[in-house]
Design a protein around this motif. Sequence first.
Motif, mmCIF file in Angstrom:
data_model
loop_
_atom_site.group_PDB
_atom_site.id
_atom_site.type_symbol
_atom_site.label_atom_id
_atom_site.label_comp_id
_atom_site.label_asym_id
_atom_site.label_seq_id
_atom_site.Cartn_x
_atom_site.Cartn_y
_atom_site.Cartn_z
ATOM 1 N N PRO A 1 8.828 -9.514 -1.708
ATOM 2 C CA PRO A 1 9.116 -8.836 -0.430
ATOM 3 C C PRO A 1 8.413 -9.483 0.758
ATOM 4 C CG PRO A 1 8.383 -7.259 -2.077
ATOM 5 C CD PRO A 1 8.155 -8.598 -2.641
ATOM 6 N N ARG A 2 9.144 -9.549 1.870
ATOM 7 C CA ARG A 2 8.568 -10.122 3.090
ATOM 8 C C ARG A 2 8.211 -9.026 4.087
ATOM 9 N NH1 ARG A 2 9.080 -15.701 2.923
ATOM 10 N NH2 ARG A 2 8.293 -15.763 5.031
ATOM 11 N N GLN A 3 8.471 -7.770 3.699
ATOM 12 C CA GLN A 3 8.113 -6.642 4.568
ATOM 13 C C GLN A 3 7.274 -5.647 3.776
ATOM 14 O OE1 GLN A 3 11.963 -5.357 5.876
ATOM 15 N NE2 GLN A 3 12.034 -6.855 7.532
ATOM 16 N N ALA A 4 6.310 -5.019 4.472
ATOM 17 C CA ALA A 4 5.366 -4.108 3.812
ATOM 18 C C ALA A 4 6.091 -2.975 3.086
ATOM 19 C CB ALA A 4 4.387 -3.549 4.838
ATOM 20 N N GLN A 5 7.183 -2.462 3.712
ATOM 21 C CA GLN A 5 7.940 -1.350 3.128
ATOM 22 C C GLN A 5 8.512 -1.739 1.759
ATOM 23 O OE1 GLN A 5 8.612 1.636 5.220
ATOM 24 N NE2 GLN A 5 9.024 2.516 3.224
ATOM 25 N N GLY A 6 9.019 -2.954 1.669
ATOM 26 C CA GLY A 6 9.585 -3.456 0.413
ATOM 27 C C GLY A 6 8.515 -3.546 -0.661
ATOM 28 N N PHE A 7 7.335 -3.965 -0.267
ATOM 29 C CA PHE A 7 6.221 -4.085 -1.201
ATOM 30 C C PHE A 7 5.873 -2.711 -1.774
ATOM 31 C CE2 PHE A 7 2.270 -5.631 -2.873
ATOM 32 C CZ PHE A 7 2.452 -7.000 -2.990
ATOM 33 N N LEU A 8 5.860 -1.706 -0.891
ATOM 34 C CA LEU A 8 5.524 -0.345 -1.319
ATOM 35 C C LEU A 8 6.565 0.184 -2.311
ATOM 36 C CD1 LEU A 8 3.737 2.166 -1.064
ATOM 37 C CD2 LEU A 8 5.060 2.862 0.913
ATOM 38 N N LYS A 9 7.852 -0.091 -2.037
ATOM 39 C CA LYS A 9 8.922 0.388 -2.934
ATOM 40 C C LYS A 9 8.764 -0.218 -4.334
ATOM 41 C CE LYS A 9 12.496 1.376 0.451
ATOM 42 N NZ LYS A 9 13.537 0.739 1.267
ATOM 43 N N HIS A 10 8.465 -1.529 -4.379
ATOM 44 C CA HIS A 10 8.290 -2.175 -5.684
ATOM 45 C C HIS A 10 7.067 -1.617 -6.412
ATOM 46 C CE1 HIS A 10 11.534 -4.991 -5.683
ATOM 47 N NE2 HIS A 10 11.195 -5.483 -4.496
ATOM 48 N N PHE A 11 6.004 -1.321 -5.642
ATOM 49 C CA PHE A 11 4.793 -0.758 -6.257
ATOM 50 C C PHE A 11 5.091 0.609 -6.875
ATOM 51 C CE2 PHE A 11 1.274 2.252 -5.741
ATOM 52 C CZ PHE A 11 0.398 1.719 -6.679
#
Lengths: 227, 399
Positions: free
Chosen positions: A31-41
């Motif tokens: 992910p290149r956006q923080a929101q995407g990182f959170l969803k994967h986490f």
Amino acid sequence: MTGGFAANLLVDLDALVGGLFILSAFFLMAPRQAQGFLKHFVRQSFLLALSALLLGWLHGSVELLLVALITLLAKTLIIPGLLTRTLERELRSRREVELAVSVPASLLVAIVITVLAFVFVAPLLHGVGPTVDINLPIGFAVTLIGVYTLAVRREAVPQMLAVMAIDNGAFFAGIAIASSSAIVELAAGLEGVVVVLVVAILARTIAQHVGSTAVGDLTSLKEGTPS
Amino acid sequence: MTALVYSWDYIRHLARGHPEKERRYYMNLNLFVASLLVVPLLLQPALTWVAVELTTVLSVFLVSFDNTPPALEAAWKYAVITITGATVAVLGIFLLLWGLASAGGSAQTWSALVAAAPHMPAAQLKLAFVLILLGFGTKVGIVPMHTWLPDAHSQAPTPVCALLSGVEVTTILYVIMRLWPVFQGVPGLFATRWLEVVGLVSVGVAAFLLIQVHDFKRLFAFSTVEHMGILLTALGLGPAGDFGTTYQLLTHGLAKSVAFYAAGSVLMATGTRNIASVRGLIRISPVAGVTLLLSGLAVAGAPPFAVFLSELSIFRAAVSVNEVWVLGLLLFFLAVAFLGIMLHINAMVFGQPSHPPSSTPGSLKLAMAVGWIPLVVLGVYLPPPLDHLLVLATHALRR
């Protein structure tokens, strides 16, 4: 203890969850956006809770069912909620976060790390149960991939979630090999929430005083710089 | 206790006009001290890990107290690096608990782990040892995971530095020491060599960094990295080094606290942490000048201070087990470190004054006076009850 067909089914399901769990560590690099990182986490944490549930059912362990419940509450509900409240602007911004290493190169490194993790753990897997065979090497690999993800991320939110992904990896292995008391599980769950709360407040303070959460750009303390 | 006394005037000075900031500081400081006290009280390794994590989260806002970009940078590095280290270490603890369960142990305590260790597979013990040494070692400040330590110490308020360096890193080292009897079950010299190599690399790197440092609070921070390296090396010497290890753990805590108190009084007198900007300190502030000079000698291991005796005890242990190469490298690195520390401090204390005269506030003087008493007394005399206590502590390091 569950026996026969049901036991085999639970082991097979755990193997499937294990495969998805290690894939989730690879997805966390992209992910290149923080929101995407959170969803994967959140997805990764859900898989951890699912594995704990399957193992708890398989072994008839109340402690593991408690781990599943605590993980589900702490990592898929409370932590994302805390982050969204504390760092709302950072998470909602569509800003592309900088990567220190390109995604294809990182995926290559992650594959090498995974192979190494399986090699390191192989001597421990003689004569152990099928769930240890699945969870221990995968948990170890996800822990190491998490350390790598942390090293190549330059933004506060992805770094913070990479630390929690390392935690997920360690506990994915832990639920198969070590049984702990309910008080330990509860303490570990609460500790994870406190860690995220404190680090999120620190990240917000950094954003307020520095103007961004690009912690990789904070380099004023390099050795050799006179104070 | 001395950190709290020292804070009285020091934090009032830093938080001028912001009583709320001062109140928050004392709340965080007390929570941090409480978390440090909890670690050695716990019997269960898994709960101890939770307490170790708490020591970090409860001290993050003490490191970022100034809320300046460098302070926030230091706090971020401190939080992320040390929490990651502790999280890696928990996997090692899980491996040990797995071994304990396989050996039929039910109570998850330190002593149960020690009893079960001979029944654990060597490969399992080795992997657990490496994860725990590198994981908790990150928070102890071993090289190359030490980067957070000088940053946090240069930015945190001085009483916090005294606690981080004198108490926190030693408390985390205590966890490694507590697990050491478990790893003595690893066949061959695997664990011993790891400790010696990691320890000596830390001492060596810190010794050379001490020469090129520009900030006097970072100077004492690198001295902490050096002392932690000495302690790990001493632990690797086996039973012969046990007394030196426990003695050095005590003297490091005493010496490093007074060293940071001296550094804080210099900072209050001159307003700078830059070594090159401070000259003639003995005339600017005689109290700061004298205590800085004596602190430098004490942490560098000069007689008649307690660190000298504890380091001497470690040297004697290295001779008794015929580890000549360890002794040779230790002596060389300590000589380099001594040179590095004293060259900087000598330049700061003597010469033409760089700043106008300044007086040291009362609470700083009191904390330093109280802190110096044991450091001086233990340099010339080890009271029998304390000696007995140290001997008892060495038993916890043995199988």
